[in-house]
Design a protein around this motif. Structure first.
Motif, PDB file in Angstrom:
ATOM      1  N   SER A 297       0.817  -1.225   0.000  1.00 30.82           N
ATOM      2  CA  SER A 297       0.000   0.000   0.000  1.00 30.82           C
ATOM      3  C   SER A 297       0.845   1.268   0.000  1.00 30.82           C
ATOM      4  CB  SER A 297      -0.930  -0.006   1.222  1.00 30.82           C
ATOM      5  OG  SER A 297      -0.161   0.017   2.430  1.00 30.82           O
TER       6      SER A 297
ATOM      7  N   ASP B  30       3.307   4.149  -1.443  1.00 30.96           N
ATOM      8  CA  ASP B  30       3.538   4.708  -2.784  1.00 30.96           C
ATOM      9  C   ASP B  30       4.935   4.323  -3.278  1.00 30.96           C
ATOM     10  OD1 ASP B  30       5.487   7.326  -2.511  1.00 30.96           O
ATOM     11  OD2 ASP B  30       4.266   6.983  -0.703  1.00 30.96           O
TER      12      ASP B  30
ATOM     13  N   THR C 231       8.113   6.395  -2.045  1.00 30.54           N
ATOM     14  CA  THR C 231       8.489   6.116  -0.653  1.00 30.54           C
ATOM     15  C   THR C 231       9.067   4.715  -0.531  1.00 30.54           C
ATOM     16  OG1 THR C 231       6.720   7.584   0.121  1.00 30.54           O
ATOM     17  CG2 THR C 231       7.614   6.007   1.712  1.00 30.54           C
TER      18      THR C 231
END
Length: 315
Positions: free
Chosen positions: A291, A293, A296
């Motif tokens: 989950s 992004d 990141t």
């Protein structure tokens, strides 16, 4: 020197004369004897000397003919020699005349050529003088025309310069006004752009700060998640002791699956190190990572370091 061709005839003639003298002498001697013996009787006997005279005459004639023939042959030879000499002289004279004629012809040709060349040069010079005079006349006319054209051109240039200067002043004035107006508009647009850029930078800084805060929070949350989930699946071996530390580097896929787990700092106990790797294998996939992004994930969660201690997991 005595010619050998007269030797035999001369000897022959001398012999004949000697014979004649002998015969005559005999006759005289006999007659003298007879006269002494028989002085009273005289016997006269005639000797015919005509054959001898004829023979002598023939021999003399032969000698004369031969001498005449020799003389004729000599004269003929002299005439032939003279004719040959005359022919050579004639030929030499003819050659000299031919050379003289050729020389005269060459001299005449040379003189004629020189005369023609001189006439051609005179004609060429006259033509050059005529052309020079025409060219000079044409140059004078052209110079006069150029002077008049230059004068007219200068006058036209002065008028054009005045008009151009007036037009330039008008254009410069219009340009100055346009530049002032453009500067005013540019200054207004620049100020508006600077204000918009400042707002954009502020907004971007807020966004970045918020993103960094979110990313840090996400990393912290995911880190806690990884730490808790791994701790729940860790089975401490009987050889574990307080103070042992094993550092593991875990490589994740974006889906959260474990790509690779490796000990980068061993605890010194193989069972302890193996228990750490087995805890990660038991989890297999850390679903919360999926989950996160991509940015990141790539910056903070693609590779994660975890320290394993017996009193608990420490991130």
């Amino acid at each position: 020197m005595f010619d050998r061709s007269y030797l035999l005839p001369t000897l022959f003639a001398a012999l004949v004369h000697a014979l004649v003298l002998v015969v005559i002498s005999g006759v005289w001697i006999g007659q003298e004897v007879d006269r002494k013996a028989q002085p009273r009787h005289i016997e006269a006997r005639m000797v015919d000397l005509s054959p001898l005279a004829e023979k002598k005459a023939a021999e003399e004639k032969l000698m004369k003919d031969k001498a005449a023939a020799e003389a004729a042959k000599k004269k003929a030879a002299e005439r032939a020699k003279k004719a040959k000499s005359d022919e050579a002289k004639r030929k030499k004279a003819a050659d000299a005349k031919r050379k003289e004629d050729a020389k005269k012809a060459a001299d005449k040709k040379k003189a004629d050529d020189a005369k023609r060349k001189k006439a051609a040069e005179e004609k060429k010079r006259a033509e050059a003088e005529r052309k020079a005079a025409e060219r000079k006349k044409a140059e004078a006319a052209k110079k006069k025309a150029d002077a008049e054209a230059k004068k007219a051109k200068l006058k036209a240039a002065e008028e054009a310069k005045k008009k151009a200067e007036a037009k330039k002043r008008q254009a410069e004035e219009a340009k100055r006004k346009a530049a002032e107006e453009a500067k005013r508009k540019a200054d207004a647009e620049r100020k508006a752009q600077e204000q918009a850029e400042a707002k954009r930078r502020e907004e971007l800084a807020r966004q970045r700060a918020a993103a960094a805060e979110r990313a840090a929070q996400t990393v912290a949350d995911v880190g806690a998640y990884i730490r808790t989930l791994t701790e729940d699946n860790w089975r401490l071996p009987s050889t574990a002791r307080n103070g042992m530390t094993a550092t593991v580097r875990i490589h994740f896929f974006p889906s959260g699956e474990v790509d690779l787990a490796e000990i980068i700092k061993s605890s010194g106990d193989m069972a302890y190190d193996r228990s750490v790797l087995q805890a990660i294998e038991r989890v297999g996939q850390y679903e919360l990572i999926a989950s996160v992004d991509p940015i990141t994930f790539e910056r903070n969660l693609r590779r994660v370091l975890i320290e394993f201690r017996p009193e608990g997991l420490r991130w």
